[in-house]
Motif scaffolding. Structure first.
Motif, PDB file in Angstrom:
ATOM      1  N   PHE A   7     -21.653 -38.986 -43.827  1.00 22.41           N
ATOM      2  CA  PHE A   7     -20.585 -38.337 -43.038  1.00 22.41           C
ATOM      3  C   PHE A   7     -21.169 -38.058 -41.654  1.00 22.41           C
ATOM      4  N   VAL A  50     -17.896 -35.687 -35.450  1.00 24.33           N
ATOM      5  CA  VAL A  50     -16.736 -36.349 -34.835  1.00 24.33           C
ATOM      6  C   VAL A  50     -15.447 -36.176 -35.633  1.00 24.33           C
ATOM      7  N   ALA A  54     -18.741 -43.138 -43.424  1.00 20.45           N
ATOM      8  CA  ALA A  54     -17.658 -42.858 -44.378  1.00 20.45           C
ATOM      9  C   ALA A  54     -16.344 -43.438 -43.866  1.00 20.45           C
ATOM     10  N   HIS A  87     -11.494 -35.345 -46.323  1.00 23.51           N
ATOM     11  CA  HIS A  87     -12.901 -34.965 -46.521  1.00 23.51           C
ATOM     12  C   HIS A  87     -13.150 -33.460 -46.482  1.00 23.51           C
ATOM     13  N   CYS A  96      -9.951 -37.179 -36.715  1.00 25.50           N
ATOM     14  CA  CYS A  96     -10.071 -38.339 -37.600  1.00 25.50           C
ATOM     15  C   CYS A  96      -8.991 -38.244 -38.686  1.00 25.50           C
ATOM     16  N   TYR A 113      -9.029 -39.053 -41.631  1.00 22.24           N
ATOM     17  CA  TYR A 113      -9.564 -38.707 -42.958  1.00 22.24           C
ATOM     18  C   TYR A 113     -10.049 -37.261 -43.033  1.00 22.24           C
ATOM     19  N   GLN A 114      -9.880 -36.512 -41.947  1.00 16.09           N
ATOM     20  CA  GLN A 114     -10.331 -35.109 -41.965  1.00 16.09           C
ATOM     21  C   GLN A 114      -9.635 -34.304 -43.066  1.00 16.09           C
TER      22      GLN A 114
HETATM   23  S1  SF4 Z   1     -13.378 -36.874 -41.427  1.00 17.83           S
HETATM   24 FE1  SF4 Z   1     -13.652 -38.881 -40.502  1.00 17.83          FE
HETATM   25  S2  SF4 Z   1     -15.344 -38.613 -39.095  1.00 17.83           S
HETATM   26 FE2  SF4 Z   1     -15.406 -36.868 -40.495  1.00 17.83          FE
HETATM   27  S3  SF4 Z   1     -16.788 -37.508 -42.135  1.00 17.83           S
HETATM   28 FE3  SF4 Z   1     -14.715 -38.050 -42.751  1.00 17.83          FE
HETATM   29  S4  SF4 Z   1     -14.442 -40.154 -42.132  1.00 17.83           S
HETATM   30 FE4  SF4 Z   1     -16.201 -39.335 -41.004  1.00 17.83          FE
END
Ligand code: SF4
Length: 336
Positions: free
Chosen positions: A289, A293, A37, A308, A302, A304-305
């Motif tokens: 995903f 991590v 992702a 997501h 991350c 993008y946390q």
């Molecule tokens: S937050 Fe970052 S590491 Fe976690 S699934 Fe999303 S893109 Fe991947």
């Protein structure tokens, strides 16, 4: 599946026979392995956070700039400590390092004073010519038109109907009279612990050796004075991040060797990763995903946390458009 009019730079259709060709560097390959992702957002959608870049990226850029200046001056026989310090201090401010003053990593290196001390110590330690190692080339790129092939026959594996090339750049190439190999700088944080242990199975390190071996056999081996070198080596210059007056504890130069078996097994793993990228791009597979991590992506959360974790697609789009932008300087294998 991605629109063919919106393909990222790392893939193209060969004009001669229409076979897809992928030009992947270590960052793309490792990103796809770490979290698909994130790979998609970073390298296909080319997103970047509007906030500050991460400490490892900022500090890594600073060290890279410093070392390039140091070894260029060494190769030209013009090294002067005063000029190197002036250059390093200018880069410290240009890269806005004081903005990280509250970061634990900033405190660990001893802030600005620790940075200046480490810079002086590096020159003191390596100017003593501790071994026979000499820089012979800087900034050797490989990518489109300078390929390091990993898979040229697209009919060989059913799961990999493409050609694959490694892209990247070797910052420093060194020769010790017996071996020619790339040199990389790494930091370590615990004195007394062998720092090379964390890099023995690191894919990027093996990739450097693979690329050097190919480039030497195809370009360097024909240069007089460079015949018969072995290229199964990577030189690692380790620097302890904390302040340390004992130079033998502060710095370590350790060679890392790779066997033909390791290089071939590495090549096959990169084909496997590229096949997953191909599936994501052309076979409608949804990126996985890797939730292991999200809060520890190379020791940081991350970026993008916050995206997501959200419950609706609309909320995700809102955060993505508010806090991220499309990278202006997109990765370009022709510029590698
Ligand atoms: S937050 Fe970052 S590491 Fe976690 S699934 Fe999303 S893109 Fe991947």
């Amino acid at each position: 599946m991605i629109s063919l009019s919106n393909l990222p730079n790392f893939i193209q259709k060969a004009p001669t026979d229409g076979v897809w060709e992928l030009y992947l560097d270590h960052s793309i390959l490792s990103s796809a392995r770490m979290c698909e992702a994130r790979f998609w957002l970073d390298y296909v959608e080319a997103k970047e956070s509007k906030g500050m870049i991460s400490w490892p990226l900022a500090y890594g850029s600073l060290i890279h700039e410093q070392m390039e200046h140091y070894y260029k001056a060494q190769m030209e026989g013009k090294f002067e400590l005063r000029k190197w310090l002036e250059f390093s201090v200018a880069k410290w401010y240009e890269l806005r390092m004081p903005a990280y003053k509250d970061y634990p990593q900033f405190k660990s290196i001893g802030g600005f004073e620790g940075f200046v001390t480490s810079t002086t110590q590096y020159a003191e330690y390596y100017n003593r010519s501790i071994d026979n190692l000499k820089p012979i080339a800087l900034e050797i790129p490989f990518g489109k038109a300078k390929e390091v092939p990993l898979l040229e026959d697209h009919t060989l594996y059913r799961y990999a109907p493409f050609r694959l090339y490694l892209s990247g750049r070797m910052d420093f190439i060194f020769d010790n009279g017996r071996n020619i190999g790339p040199l990389d700088h790494k930091s370590f944080s615990i004195a007394g612990k062998n720092p090379v242990l964390g890099y023995e199975v690191q894919e990027g390190m093996t990739g450097y050796v693979y690329a050097m071996d190919y480039i030497y056999k195809n370009h360097f081996a024909i240069i007089p004075g460079m015949f018969g070198r072995s290229t199964n080596i990577l030189f690692l210059n380790f620097m302890l991040t904390k302040t340390e007056p004992d130079l033998n504890k502060k710095f370590q130069r350790i060679p890392l060797y790779k066997t033909p078996y390791q290089l071939e097994a590495w090549r096959m793993r990169q084909i496997s990763t590229a096949a997953k990228i191909y599936q994501l791009l052309f076979e409608d597979r949804v990126p996985d995903f890797n939730a292991h991590v999200c809060t520890n992506y190379f020791h940081s959360t991350c970026p993008y946390q916050p995206v997501h974790r959200l419950g609706t697609e609309q909320d995700m789009f809102t955060i993505l458009s508010k806090d991220f932008q499309v990278r202006q300087n997109q990765w370009n294998p022709e510029a590698e």
